[in-house]
Motif scaffolding. Sequence first.
Motif, PDB file in Angstrom:
ATOM      1  N   PRO A 221      97.297  42.709 112.467  1.00 48.16           N
ATOM      2  CA  PRO A 221      97.039  41.261 112.407  1.00 48.16           C
ATOM      3  C   PRO A 221      95.816  40.925 111.548  1.00 48.16           C
ATOM      4  O   PRO A 221      94.796  41.621 111.590  1.00 48.16           O
ATOM      5  CB  PRO A 221      96.803  40.891 113.879  1.00 48.16           C
ATOM      6  N   ASP A 222      95.936  39.837 110.807  1.00 49.28           N
ATOM      7  CA  ASP A 222      94.846  39.419 109.926  1.00 49.28           C
ATOM      8  C   ASP A 222      93.585  39.046 110.697  1.00 49.28           C
ATOM      9  O   ASP A 222      92.477  39.120 110.157  1.00 49.28           O
ATOM     10  CB  ASP A 222      95.282  38.220 109.078  1.00 49.28           C
ATOM     11  N   ASP A 223      93.742  38.634 111.958  1.00 47.10           N
ATOM     12  CA  ASP A 223      92.581  38.222 112.743  1.00 47.10           C
ATOM     13  C   ASP A 223      91.582  39.350 112.930  1.00 47.10           C
ATOM     14  O   ASP A 223      90.428  39.095 113.306  1.00 47.10           O
ATOM     15  CB  ASP A 223      93.025  37.710 114.126  1.00 47.10           C
ATOM     16  N   ILE A 224      92.000  40.581 112.673  1.00 42.80           N
ATOM     17  CA  ILE A 224      91.081  41.706 112.810  1.00 42.80           C
ATOM     18  C   ILE A 224      89.913  41.544 111.841  1.00 42.80           C
ATOM     19  O   ILE A 224      88.799  42.028 112.095  1.00 42.80           O
ATOM     20  CB  ILE A 224      91.819  43.042 112.557  1.00 42.80           C
ATOM     21  N   LEU A 225      90.155  40.860 110.720  1.00 43.25           N
ATOM     22  CA  LEU A 225      89.113  40.662 109.714  1.00 43.25           C
ATOM     23  C   LEU A 225      88.176  39.510 110.067  1.00 43.25           C
ATOM     24  O   LEU A 225      87.195  39.285 109.354  1.00 43.25           O
ATOM     25  CB  LEU A 225      89.742  40.407 108.342  1.00 43.25           C
ATOM     26  N   ARG A 226      88.482  38.811 111.159  1.00 41.62           N
ATOM     27  CA  ARG A 226      87.662  37.680 111.562  1.00 41.62           C
ATOM     28  C   ARG A 226      86.936  37.915 112.876  1.00 41.62           C
ATOM     29  O   ARG A 226      86.438  36.971 113.496  1.00 41.62           O
ATOM     30  CB  ARG A 226      88.529  36.419 111.652  1.00 41.62           C
ATOM     31  N   CYS A 227      86.865  39.160 113.307  1.00 44.50           N
ATOM     32  CA  CYS A 227      86.105  39.504 114.520  1.00 44.50           C
ATOM     33  C   CYS A 227      84.637  39.667 114.131  1.00 44.50           C
ATOM     34  O   CYS A 227      84.128  40.795 113.982  1.00 44.50           O
ATOM     35  CB  CYS A 227      86.642  40.768 115.161  1.00 44.50           C
ATOM     36  N   ALA A 228      83.960  38.549 113.953  1.00 44.53           N
ATOM     37  CA  ALA A 228      82.604  38.578 113.394  1.00 44.53           C
ATOM     38  C   ALA A 228      81.606  39.297 114.281  1.00 44.53           C
ATOM     39  O   ALA A 228      80.561  39.745 113.808  1.00 44.53           O
ATOM     40  CB  ALA A 228      82.130  37.140 113.140  1.00 44.53           C
ATOM     41  N   SER A 229      81.917  39.442 115.570  1.00 41.10           N
ATOM     42  CA  SER A 229      80.982  40.076 116.496  1.00 41.10           C
ATOM     43  C   SER A 229      81.074  41.601 116.483  1.00 41.10           C
ATOM     44  O   SER A 229      80.217  42.273 117.060  1.00 41.10           O
ATOM     45  CB  SER A 229      81.254  39.576 117.918  1.00 41.10           C
ATOM     46  N   LEU A 230      82.088  42.165 115.837  1.00 42.35           N
ATOM     47  CA  LEU A 230      82.300  43.609 115.879  1.00 42.35           C
ATOM     48  C   LEU A 230      81.123  44.369 115.276  1.00 42.35           C
ATOM     49  O   LEU A 230      80.642  44.050 114.191  1.00 42.35           O
ATOM     50  CB  LEU A 230      83.576  43.981 115.121  1.00 42.35           C
ATOM     51  N   THR A 231      80.708  45.417 115.991  1.00 41.23           N
ATOM     52  CA  THR A 231      79.720  46.352 115.450  1.00 41.23           C
ATOM     53  C   THR A 231      80.345  47.714 115.160  1.00 41.23           C
ATOM     54  O   THR A 231      79.821  48.465 114.340  1.00 41.23           O
ATOM     55  CB  THR A 231      78.550  46.546 116.428  1.00 41.23           C
ATOM     56  N   ARG A 232      81.467  48.037 115.850  1.00 37.35           N
ATOM     57  CA  ARG A 232      82.159  49.297 115.595  1.00 37.35           C
ATOM     58  C   ARG A 232      83.656  49.055 115.632  1.00 37.35           C
ATOM     59  O   ARG A 232      84.157  48.386 116.536  1.00 37.35           O
ATOM     60  CB  ARG A 232      81.777  50.367 116.634  1.00 37.35           C
ATOM     61  N   LEU A 233      84.376  49.609 114.639  1.00 32.46           N
ATOM     62  CA  LEU A 233      85.820  49.388 114.535  1.00 32.46           C
ATOM     63  C   LEU A 233      86.500  50.666 114.063  1.00 32.46           C
ATOM     64  O   LEU A 233      86.152  51.203 113.003  1.00 32.46           O
ATOM     65  CB  LEU A 233      86.110  48.254 113.552  1.00 32.46           C
ATOM     66  N   TYR A 234      87.467  51.145 114.862  1.00 35.04           N
ATOM     67  CA  TYR A 234      88.295  52.285 114.474  1.00 35.04           C
ATOM     68  C   TYR A 234      89.760  51.844 114.528  1.00 35.04           C
ATOM     69  O   TYR A 234      90.223  51.335 115.554  1.00 35.04           O
ATOM     70  CB  TYR A 234      88.066  53.483 115.408  1.00 35.04           C
TER      71      TYR A 234
END
Length: 558
Positions: A221-234
């Motif tokens: 999903p494109d919304d993954i690119l709008r998770c502005a709070s993320l500090t770690r993503l795998y």
Amino acid sequence: MDAAAAGQGELRTYADVEEFFNNMSSEGPSAQDRIDYIVPYIISLLPPPYVPAPDAADASDSEDEHFSLTSSSSDDEGDPAGAGWPAVFLPAQGDGQDRISRLSNDLLANVISRLPTKEAARTMVLSARWRCLWPATPLLVDDAHLRYPGESREIPGFHAVRAISRCVAAHPGPVRGVRVTRTSFHTQEYALQRMVAGLAAKSVQDLVLFNRPWPLNMPLPDDILRCASLTRLYLGVWHFPDTAAHRPNLPNLQELGLFHTIIADRDIDALLARCRKLKILSFAMSYNSDSRLRVRSRSLSAVVEWRCSLEEIIVDDAPCLERLVFDSIGDRRIVKIVQAPRLEVLGFLDLQLHELQIGGIVIKAGMNVRPRAMLPSLKIFAVKVRFLDQTEVKMLPTLLRCFPSLETLHIMSIPGSTDTADRAGFWESLGSCDCLRSHLKTLVLHGFQNLNQELLFLNYILEKGKMLKTLCIVRSEIDDVIAEARHVVPEVGPTSGFILERDTPSGGSSGSDISVCPASRCWSFQHAIDLSVKDPFYASRHDVTWIACRTEDESLCF
């Protein structure tokens, strides 16, 4: 791994991947079997889960397993005097008081955050004191904890996606982390979109999202690119969204891992440009369109490439990069380092697979190394070499001249074709270099086979290494280490221990000792991305150490 075989042609979609694997089916497993094998492997590379998954035997809801917050004397009947307990830990003698609840909210919330989600939520019914703690505790959700009540069976995909979404939506407090590695999103595209949108709305900080594939056509999903709070993503087993249509908004992202993911070079460039706090970037068995990784980042500290289909790695402009680590298989590729003034860790460079370029200069055996072709910041270097290959052997002294401040050298010996030529004259003709004269302190030997060429190289390092303090031998068992040491430094007498004869009395650091110790192989993806691990390639074992000292005739006595 199968991913490395992508060099046979560009894989731009998972349809290409499936076709490629099916074309290999005559040689082995089917495409589905290959993917079913790959996914558990790449999941095993992930950082450890927030809370360990419960064992099947522990999935029971038996009341016998519930704990009590009140002290009781029933546990002390067999030891009324409290024998064996320090005074500070003596249990209360049946006063019935709730002592745990007297702890601060922050401490209790920390305790709750270490429980599986279901058990953490249950703490609300313990007492009025605990009722407000769970809603304020940062939520941690792991699909490994989602099981049917009273059973060890995991909840299937459809119900698991709904359970995660409802859990996140219902929690009034912050969402610290969500880990999804066991859930199939097949026919769950809408539910997946809702779940990711919900995570973005709840300001999730840490997200591990893997697709349990088949078929391999589930878009991320494109919304993954709008998770502005993320500090770690795998992310694992996805086709990465097009960043041209969906601009990344990940201003707080510090750690990004892409596992078996198809991503275009332009999308990597967009991520590096937009993620200005990114410190760790890793790829595991991923596919890049055009197969090139160009590192341009003012914040990156570590880049890890693990068995991917890259044809070229270019460190173009990385002023903060300290670690460039790769475990490469497949076809020959270029490693080009243009601007990395703080690079300290590099490896494993495979002399058969990699062409190293520094400052625009191709490093070749026997070349005159100019200052522009040096990395003066490098402290740890790991290299794979086939000692029976004359070209690779001659590359070693050239590489040492490229790294004048090198402190730790890892040599992994790879079996090769037979070469009976005598190379003693080559090593005898070599002079020293800056790192051997002034900096090299540790030599680590991986997989030595007791070949004559290996021993000649070892003799050279011990002779010229004036600052050498430690020689580590990486083997799996201590008995093997002892046997290896006896081959590397042969025993010549009952009282002299292990002796290495020197041909040149002026070699080595006179009056200094060298510790010879076994080491454990800790070369793993987890250590490569862990910046707290100073040297990701080994762990020395100083509990078993031999001290090698200089004798009057400049022999090395163990």
